[in-house]
Design a protein around this motif. Structure first.
Motif: not given
Length: 318
Positions: A72-84, A86-92, A169-170
């Motif tokens: 869905d549009i307002d649902r996080s997907s999985r194509a970005l790297v998200n390192l521990s 740091g900052v949120a990526t897929n879920t931001l 930057s973050f």
């Protein structure tokens, strides 16, 4: 935060919908991240493990993009790297779009040499760019994503890692709202989608496409002018003058192979034939007078008439 607004992009296929398998976080999106798949077909994304929200696949025959929705549009997907740490990526608050094709000039050159149909996104055809712009327009209207983005969209491979100084930057990332590329997201190294025509894409999304630049007048050199003049002169003064000026409608080839005036108009041809007939009539009258003069001389008039008829027929046939 619960998502609001329509969750399915109109016309998108859900044949490869992975949300039931991977769930994802519910968000209120305010960012669109653009990727390129670096392939020519719809990926399987490892069964959805690395899938974006949507994939745009070029339909070259119909000059359009075909859309496939995976989350869905307002649902996080999985194509970005998200390192521990740091900052949120897929879920931001991010909706992600993979565009089938490449941003790599080396890949483009290889596919081009092999005759393989593909989109090289830095030189995307108008219809492909317009297809992405239409999605951005919809995201702006239905989900409030601003039609703005970073100023730097360096070409790949400069864009890899942070070679073009484009990666946020973050703090910049957490404050960002709008449209960006994979190349801009922190904690990631990929350089896609490269040097896409972002200003034109946004202009199309806003309904105000930028006009193509006007071609500047180029002054001809003296040598070029002389060549053009010589070509025109040769054409106009050659044997095809009449054809050049008026074409060949209502024009006949000159009789008797006249090379000085190779093409005749119908009027000239009819006038010439009329004069020939008039001359023949005069000669016939002369023959008739001579026949009358010898009629009393014991000449076989029937034989003479037949001879005269043969001569006239031969003359008229000329």
């Amino acid at each position: 935060m619960a998502g609001t607004g329509p969750q399915k992009y109109p016309g998108a296929s859900t044949a490869y919908f992975y949300q039931n398998r991977f769930g994802g976080d519910v968000m209120e999106v305010n960012v669109v991240v653009l990727h390129t798949t670096e392939g020519r077909n719809l990926p399987d994304y490892g069964g959805g493990a690395s899938a974006p929200n949507l994939t745009a696949v070029p339909d070259f025959a119909n000059r359009r993009l075909r859309w496939y929705q995976h989350f869905d549009i307002d649902r996080s997907s999985r194509a970005l790297v998200n390192l521990s740490g740091g900052v949120a990526t897929n879920t931001l608050n991010v909706v992600q779009v993979e565009k089938v094709g490449t941003c790599d000039p080396a890949t483009h050159k290889k596919w081009q040499a092999a005759g393989l149909a593909h989109i090289y996104w830095p030189e995307a055809p108008d219809w492909a760019l317009a297809g992405v712009a239409e999605f951005l327009r919809w995201m702006n209207a239905q989900h409030g994503v601003p039609l703005t983005g970073p100023s730097r969209w360096p070409a790949y491979p400069t864009s890899y890692a942070n070679g073009g100084g484009q990666r946020l930057s973050f703090d910049q990332w957490e404050a960002f709202k709008g449209v960006c590329g994979h190349m801009h997201v922190p904690e990631n190294t990929h350089g896609d989608p490269g040097a896409i025509d972002f200003p034109q894409m946004i202009a199309l999304a806003k309904g105000t496409p930028t006009p193509p630049p006007e071609e500047a007048d180029v002054a001809l050199t003296t040598d070029e002018i002389d060549k053009i003049a010589a070509a025109v002169k040769a054409k106009l003064l050659g044997p095809d003058l009449v054809r050049t000026i008026v074409g060949t409608d209502n024009i006949l080839a000159a009789p008797d192979g006249d090379t000085t005036n190779p093409y005749w108009a119908w009027g000239s041809f009819v006038t010439s034939e009329y004069k020939k007939v008039a001359r023949i009539e005069t000669k016939v009258d002369d023959v008739a007078t001579k026949v009358d003069a010898i009629a009393l001389g014991g000449v076989d008039l029937d034989a003479l008439a037949a001879k005269v008829a043969d001569l006239l027929a031969a003359r008229l046939a000329q």
